[in-house]
Structures are given as structure tokens and as C-alpha cells.
Design a protein around this motif. Sequence first.
Motif, PDB file in Angstrom:
ATOM      1  N   VAL B 129     -26.760  32.694 -44.533  1.00 25.83           N
ATOM      2  CA  VAL B 129     -26.993  34.289 -44.626  1.00 25.83           C
ATOM      3  C   VAL B 129     -28.750  34.739 -44.099  1.00 25.83           C
ATOM      4  O   VAL B 129     -28.660  35.787 -43.288  1.00 25.83           O
ATOM      5  CB  VAL B 129     -27.053  34.705 -45.761  1.00 25.83           C
ATOM      6  N   ILE B 134     -28.272  39.123 -43.212  1.00 26.55           N
ATOM      7  CA  ILE B 134     -28.196  39.531 -44.461  1.00 26.55           C
ATOM      8  C   ILE B 134     -28.892  40.327 -45.190  1.00 26.55           C
ATOM      9  O   ILE B 134     -29.332  39.678 -46.365  1.00 26.55           O
ATOM     10  CB  ILE B 134     -26.819  38.793 -45.058  1.00 26.55           C
ATOM     11  N   THR B 269     -22.070  43.824 -49.560  1.00 28.22           N
ATOM     12  CA  THR B 269     -22.600  42.257 -49.251  1.00 28.22           C
ATOM     13  C   THR B 269     -21.622  40.851 -49.201  1.00 28.22           C
ATOM     14  O   THR B 269     -22.074  40.288 -48.365  1.00 28.22           O
ATOM     15  CB  THR B 269     -23.897  42.015 -50.350  1.00 28.22           C
ATOM     16  N   ALA B 272     -19.800  41.066 -46.178  1.00 25.67           N
ATOM     17  CA  ALA B 272     -20.679  40.434 -45.366  1.00 25.67           C
ATOM     18  C   ALA B 272     -21.161  38.757 -45.326  1.00 25.67           C
ATOM     19  O   ALA B 272     -21.526  38.657 -43.759  1.00 25.67           O
ATOM     20  CB  ALA B 272     -22.427  41.302 -45.130  1.00 25.67           C
ATOM     21  N   ALA B 276     -20.394  36.393 -41.999  1.00 27.45           N
ATOM     22  CA  ALA B 276     -21.749  35.579 -41.752  1.00 27.45           C
ATOM     23  C   ALA B 276     -21.113  33.871 -41.889  1.00 27.45           C
ATOM     24  O   ALA B 276     -21.462  33.378 -40.695  1.00 27.45           O
ATOM     25  CB  ALA B 276     -22.585  35.957 -41.795  1.00 27.45           C
ATOM     26  N   LEU B 283     -25.339  40.887 -39.569  1.00 24.78           N
ATOM     27  CA  LEU B 283     -25.168  41.879 -39.885  1.00 24.78           C
ATOM     28  C   LEU B 283     -25.096  42.902 -38.810  1.00 24.78           C
ATOM     29  O   LEU B 283     -26.289  43.262 -38.348  1.00 24.78           O
ATOM     30  CB  LEU B 283     -25.903  42.169 -41.099  1.00 24.78           C
ATOM     31  N   ARG B 286     -21.416  48.613 -40.890  1.00 23.44           N
ATOM     32  CA  ARG B 286     -21.566  48.666 -42.170  1.00 23.44           C
ATOM     33  C   ARG B 286     -20.542  49.862 -41.822  1.00 23.44           C
ATOM     34  O   ARG B 286     -20.392  50.425 -41.579  1.00 23.44           O
ATOM     35  CB  ARG B 286     -22.659  48.560 -42.862  1.00 23.44           C
ATOM     36  N   LYS B 346     -28.769  49.115 -41.707  1.00 24.88           N
ATOM     37  CA  LYS B 346     -28.385  48.100 -43.244  1.00 24.88           C
ATOM     38  C   LYS B 346     -28.205  48.937 -44.735  1.00 24.88           C
ATOM     39  O   LYS B 346     -27.352  48.242 -44.944  1.00 24.88           O
ATOM     40  CB  LYS B 346     -29.024  46.823 -43.461  1.00 24.88           C
TER      41      LYS B 346
END
Lengths: 286, 442, 332
Positions: B129, B134, B269, B272, B276, B283, B286, B346
Motif C-alpha cells: 500500500v 495509496i 481507498t 484502491a 494495489a 493509485l 480515481r 488523489k
Amino acid sequence: MNEITLISVISLGSLGTIAAIVLYMVAQKFKVIEDPRIDIVADKLPGANCGGCGYAGCRALAEEIVRKESLDGMNCPPGGNEVIAEIASVLGLEATEQDPTIAVVRCSGSRENAPPKVKYEGDMTCAFAHSLFAGEGGCPNGCLGYGDCVVSCDFDAMYMEEETGLPVVKDNCVSCGACVKACPRRIIEIRKRGKKDRRIFVSCINVEKGGVARKNCKVACIGCGKCVKECKFDAIVMENNIAYIDYNKCTLCRKCPPVCPTNAIHELNFPPRKPRPETKNEPAKA
Amino acid sequence: MKTFKLGGVHPPENKLSQSATIEVLPLPETVTIPLSQHLGVPANPVVKKGDSVKAGQLIAKGEAFISANIHSSVSGTVQKIDDVTDTSGYRKKAIVIKVEGDEWEEGIDLSKDLIKDITLSPKEIVSRVNEKGIVGMGGATFPSHVKLMVPQGKTAEFLIINGVECEPYLTSDHRLMLEKAEEMLVGIQIQMRALNVEKAIIGIENNKPDAIEHLRKLLTEYPGISVEPLKVKYPQGGEKQLIKALVNREVPSGRLPIEVGCVVHNVGTSFAVYEAVQKNKPLVDRVVTVTGKGLKEPSNFLVRIGTPIANLVEAAGGMPENTGKVVNGGPMMGKSLSDINVPVTKGTSGILLFLQAETSRKPVHNCIRCGRCASICPMGLEPYLLAVLSSHNRFEDCEEEKIMDCIECGSCLYICPSGRPLLDQIRIGKNETGKLIRSRHK
Amino acid sequence: MNLLTVSGSPHVYTEESVSKIMYGVLFSLIPAALVSFYFFGLAAIMVTLTAIVSCMFFEFIIQKYLIKGPVTVFDGSAIITGALLAFIVPASLPLWMVVIGSLVSIGMAKMTFGGLGKNIFNPALVGRVFLMISFPVEMNLYPKPTSFSTQLTDIITGPTPLAVVKEGVAQGEKVSDLLPEVPEYVNLLMGNMGGSVGEISAFAILLGGIYMLIKKIITWEIPASYLGSVVILAGILWMIDPEVYVDPLFHLVTGGLMLGAIYMATDMVTSPMSRWGMIVYGIGCGFLTIVIRIFGAYPEGVAFAILIMNAFVPLINRGFKPKRFGEEVKNG
């Protein structure tokens, strides 16, 4: 009847005595021994409590002077050299003459020079606007024009000019420095008043590259360095794309303002120039 | 139905784009990727001008503990690394990439197949992560790997998933829950494994009944996860409010949710994290809601990070002539833009266009001391008092009145009948009080 | 091209505004006004109109020529002050006295403090107390209710029920002997009694109060704690000796209690901010009202009670903070 009078006299009298004794004891216990000279010095100071000297108020300065028994580095901007000299003579110290100073607004991003690109709404203080965005004119270093400096001035020495939306320093400025602290962008600087109130300074603090700065404001310093070359006294330094004139080295020769391609260098209170009409001497932009 | 107790408001919901499916936005000509898209220290660029990069390639490394990696969202050439105007109009460092084709870094699984098996250990999950950059997608953009590491001496009991989307207008989380539900649920399981918790609760406001129903149907396959419908109330999506609403625990003033055994993540999240961990995809894109009453087609787009906001507006039917304000984020906490050519980052959950008629604040009157701000403050503060103290520079008193607890939800300014700039003044006060507190610790 | 606007969040705002709140209050006063116009006739209408017009006039003059600031006469607050002032003076009061009362209300109680929102004391109550002290005779003559009359002079006046009971008890008479001298409770509730212009009908005022509660202009805390504490205190005294102390229901429906509890004590500007603060304030008002009514020199104590509690509001605001989130942690 007499009895009542007697009782009241005795009771009130004893109450008064007890209170007096308590007061006396408290006064003794919490007695603060203070140098009597502090009062004398504080009396000489203007009593404006502006904080321009760097201390919390006039009394704090007086305490500091008496404690250190020296006037080194102490000055009273509103009182000026006379007040310091007076204190020096009272305390038998030596006073150092200091050049009189004044606040200078280093931005000319008026509505005309830096036309607004957005409209701002909300709390009309520079402090908040600064934290929110770059400003209506778009310059991240320029004057926001909501007058936090004017509000901070205790001497009524500043006002917002209606047309330009910029603050103007009046001649009665005592250079206490309140506006310098109030401005979130540190646009205002305390500079030497200069002979006959004549001053030359760069009226811009934008550190962006020339092209970017110019896009937002017609009169931004673009960091071209022409003035640095022109100056024979090494008084102008170029750092972060911005020219700065050292007022201690500047001889007020008036060579630099005409060479500035964006008219970012201002000269104040000079007699009008004869041969070169194109340099506009902007009035009252102190 | 559950909700948080203290305060709260209910602004008109205006979820104009809730039935618009997520569309993939075409690639722009250039992308501008800011180096500071997250809370904490900006990342350091690891590419230089002229380098050619692939989509998904690491271009800036977050070296501090609270920081995040940044990856290229497109393939192309690095045009420049320079100061670029950001959302506030100030200039911040960014990497500008000219788009050429759409070539992806190797090892990234771009297929749509759902991978359910979680093979990584908790430690590996956290480092993955971290590696894939992220951050919290709800808007606060706090680096997620930090939240997935439980500090020593604390244990997490609940993983709380924020599907509240309490901001009016925004629908990106709503659409995600409908269209990527299974991926999101796997993502939640991954987070549960990293945190070593048994229970995860997804909080969803009951103005999204379709999402609640859809997720409930799927839950049988995902043990430990439950869905909790919540009464519609702003700011339910605030971490502390959500915890209070779902498990009835109060995070103490000035502390983090882990103090009461909770970790809160956004649904975005979780999605994401799934990408990942299971797909090895950083990331780089979005979901962004583009909405507004004057807009032709309020939409939800899947956007590459760094795409100019102007492109999104164009794709949603173009900017109406009488647009008065463009907001990056929701109407309650978003930032208004001075320029629509700034990039999507992001944390961009929505782009909101207000017509001129909707833009103006109310004229400012004297405070009539009606006390509404105090009665709706979700943190139990007294905004009228904080605003006055702050504008008189009484920051010590501000601290005493708990100004630092303010979550800047904007309910006070929303409700004030006198149109006073309460939150504006409180923000200055918070700023200055924070400085005061920090100077004391030095 | 028009410029985009930049401002701090939030970017949406309620429709609520100061004048909407003020006109909401005014609207809720209509039932009480109609009742009083019916019982006191043209005189009541004249007093009300005079008070409203003169309040607006004085506010305009002061804002325009003394303060030289923005003129906010039409935000409704001056109209409310005027209406409320008229509602708490007798309908038989000479109109020039009403004008003086308005001047005191607006000039002294409101504008000297800085206008709307800055005043410490309720302006209408200050005006009334000023009149009561300056013109005690006229302020203590209350017209007898009739069905609508256009008479403006030589109005027949008499004491209010509260005064009847108070004076009677002071002369040693029993409450049970005094009650037949005042109208029946139903009449008291509907407003068929001597009293100030707008305070007579507890029922009409309650209607207005319910409207304001629904519209969320006021909250329940102050009226409930005010009326509740009056009932409890009066009840305790009544249980001690029903022949000396009149029953709590009588206290509720007579005098200015209902108007005070619903309109005066709830005045946003001069009441506390937090819930517990409001409750304490309401209880204080109730306590002082009963103390003044029963043990004081005046038969009516609402005005003084609220004004005294107004003075405590800053203190209450300091002492009773709202419950902070995360302050005391009770988990589980």
C-alpha cells in the motif's frame, strides 16, 4: 438610642480596624520593590504601547532600560531621538542617534496594474484571504487589499486608497511596525525616511520568474538585473528573482528608476525629472 | 436508525449524478502531477526533464514517514518539473508529462477479473500500500499505509468503512459501491487482514438504498463485514462522527480513532487497496463526480490523476455561461478554484459548478446570538464565540474553548442566519492557535 | 466575462435569514393581537400601531443621523420591539407615553449597545419598566375587556386579577373569597380579563409559541423551564397554605407570564446559548417571577424577573458550556 449608636460605632470601628490590619499585612506580604527610575523613564515615553520598540509596551521598555542601564539598541519609534535623548540625560546614559524610519508598502499591484481575475467573498481580512488563495489579482506575493495593516495602525497613519485598492502610509507614520506584523505577506517594510523624506525602493516582492510575475501584474519586478548593473554603490542585490535596494548603501542618486523596464522602482518626494518624461513618478505611493 | 448525536445539519442533497454510471475519461494531452497530493511531506521526484515514463511508473518518492509515492498516470515524456499553479492559486512543484500512447509498466494487471484470494501477509500488504502511493480518497488524503499500521500498545477492534458520502452533490463513492462492490469488499478484507481485525462495518447513509441492498446481497460471501444504514445527517462522514454513529464510541479530544479501537477508511481507498494489492496497480486514477445545476450532464468519470479539471467540465457538457463558482470537492468542505486548468489530484472527489445565482453568500448582519451554530456544531463547540475570540486575536482563549477540535465541517457558516463568516474566522484562529501550541513545545 | 468567485467553504447556505426569523415571530403574534383587538378595541390597535411606527422611526433616525451607518429598519427587529412593547402596556395608555416608551426601548436599550444583537437587556421590557417607573398611575390602570369598541377616551379601567388577589391577601382576605371576584379560568385563558394589550390571552400566545417551535425560531428549553419552575414553586406554596397563596394554574394564565415565557425570555439576543444555560435561565426567571409576585411590592414580576436574568446571561454563557465532543469518554 444611645446604646444603638454605641454598638454601631464599636462594631463598625472594630470591623474597619480589622480590615485595615489585613490590608496592611497583605500589602506587606505582596510588596513589589521597584526601581523608582522605572516610573521616571516610563513617564518620558509616549505611552502609546505600540510595541514598536520590540517590548510589550512602554513600561516594559522602561523596565528593560533601567535593568540594563544602557540604551544600546533601544529605540522608541514614535518618540524618536528626542525621547531617547531625554531618557539618557535623566539616567546619565549615552544615547545613540538613530535615523528616522517609516513604513513602506512594497507593492503596486493596483486594480489597474494587476486586474482582478476572481472575486473574493467572505471574511474581509487579509489573514484569511491569504490562507485561502493567491488573491484577486493572482499574485501570490502581492497586496490582497483588505486592509489588515490599516486596522493594525494605532496612529491613524494608513488608509486604503479607494482607486487602487492599496494601502497608503501617511507622513505621520512612526514606524512602530504593527503593520509589518499584520501583513500576512510581509509586503510592508520599515525603511529609512531618507533626506528630505526622499526614498527609492523596489515596489514589488514577487519572487516568481519574470514571465510569470508579469502575467499577473504590469509593474512586477521581473528580476532582469538592469538596476543592479546601473547602481554604482552596490546598493541593489538580486535574490530570488527580486531586486532589493539596501537603504544604508543607497545614495539616492536616482539612476536606477529610469532603467527599470516595468517601473517597479519607485522614487518619492524628489523634484520632477527634466529630460525623461516617460518615468512616471507615482504620487503618494509611500 | 443510527446516527451521531451531537449537532449536525441536513443541507439539500442534490445528488444529481447518482444514476450516471462511471465513464472512463479519454486521456488528456498533458498531465500535471503535483508532488504534494497528500497530507504530510511532499514527494521527491525521481525522474528528470526529458525522461520517458510509462503509466504506473514511480516518478516521485515519498521518503518521510507521513508521505506517499507518486506514480505517472500516463505514458509519455516528462516536459518539465516546475512550479505550477495549484488549486489555491499558489505555485507548487509538479511534474508535467506530455502524453504519448497508453503504455503501462510491466507487472500491472489491467484485466477486469476479480481476484479474491489474498496471498500477502499483513506486513507485505502495508508495504505494498505504501509502495503504490495509496492515500485516503475521501478528501483528507492521509497516507493509507500509516493508518494500516496499528501503533504499539493499541489494538484495532473495528475497521470502519466510510460509504457515507454526506457531502451534498457528490456521488463518486455511491457509484463505486454499486459498480465495484466486490472489488471493494475484497479490498476491505485485505485491510482487515493488515489490521488483524475480525469486524468491518460499512456505514452508508440511507439516501443510497440501492447501494445498501446491493452490498447486503454480496455480504454472505464476505464474513465479518456488515453494512449499517445511517440517517442522513452532515457531517456523518467525519471520522469521529462516523465512529460515534456506528459503534457509539467517542474519540477523545485531540486523539486518533485508534484510541477507541477503530480505524476508518473510505470506500474509494478500499478499492484502491484492492487494485494495489491484487492487481499491483498504483493509485493513478480515481472516480470524480462532475456536477452542478447548470451542467448539461452531471457525470461520474474515471479520471487519470493530473488531468486538467477543464477537461472534465468539457466532457460533462461544458462550462455554463453563468457559472459563478467552481468547487474542487463537495459544497461543504471543498475549495473554490480561481482557475479551472488545475489538475485532478488523489483527493479530488468532485468538481462542482455553481451558477451565479447560487454563489453569493448572504449579506453579513450583526450576530443575533440565536445560538444555532452552537446547537448544530458536531464537536459541541461555540462557533460564535470562537469567531469573535479569533478576530480579536485572543488565541489563548481560543485554545481554552477547544478551537483545535474544530473539524472545519462548515455547518456553522451554513446555518448562520446572519451570514457571518464564522468558519473563515475560526480557521484563522485555528491556524494561529496551532502556532501558539507548537511554539510552546519548542 | 464574469469573474469566478473564490471563498472559503462551505459553499451552500441556508435560506434562513435575520429578517425571516423576525417576520416569523411577527406572524406568530397575530392571534394574540387579534384577541386583544377584540377585547380592547380601537385603543389597542392605536397603541400597537403607535409603538411599531415610533420604534421604526427612532431606529431610522438613530441609524441614519447619529450612527451614520447602514439602515436596517426593515429587518423586522424594530417592528417586533414595537409590537412587544405595545403588548405589555395598558391599552388606555396615552399615545405620547407609548412614543416615549419606544424611544427608551430603541434608543436606550438597543442602539446605545450597538444595535441588533448587541443589547444586554430586552428592549421592550426596558421600555415598559421605564414607563412603569415614570408614569405609575397610567401604567396601573388597566381597561376592562369589552367586545370590540371604538372608544379611545374615558375607558373604564380596573385592576388586573393578579392585583385583586395580591391586594386582597395583603389585607388579610382568604384566597377562596377572592377568586370569585376575578373572571373564571376559562375566561382568563381566552383573555377575557383586564391587563396589558397583548398579554391577556394565554391561549393565543400558546398558539404563537407552538408556531415558533415548529418553525424552529425558539427552542423548548426556556419556555418549559420558565413555566415549569413557576408551576412547581407556586404549587409548593399553594400546598403549604391554599388560603394565602393562590394556585399555580392561576399564575399561569394571568398577567404577562405566558407572553414573557414565550416571547420575552426567549429573545435570542438576550438569552443564553447552551441548552443547560437556557434551562438555568428559565428556572431563574420562574423563581424571580414568583418571588416578586408573592413577596414583592408589584403584583406582576415577569418584566423584572426577565431583566434581572438578562443581566446574568453573560455569566451563564461562561458557566454552562455545551457538551464538547470527546470531553468525557464513556465507551462501550
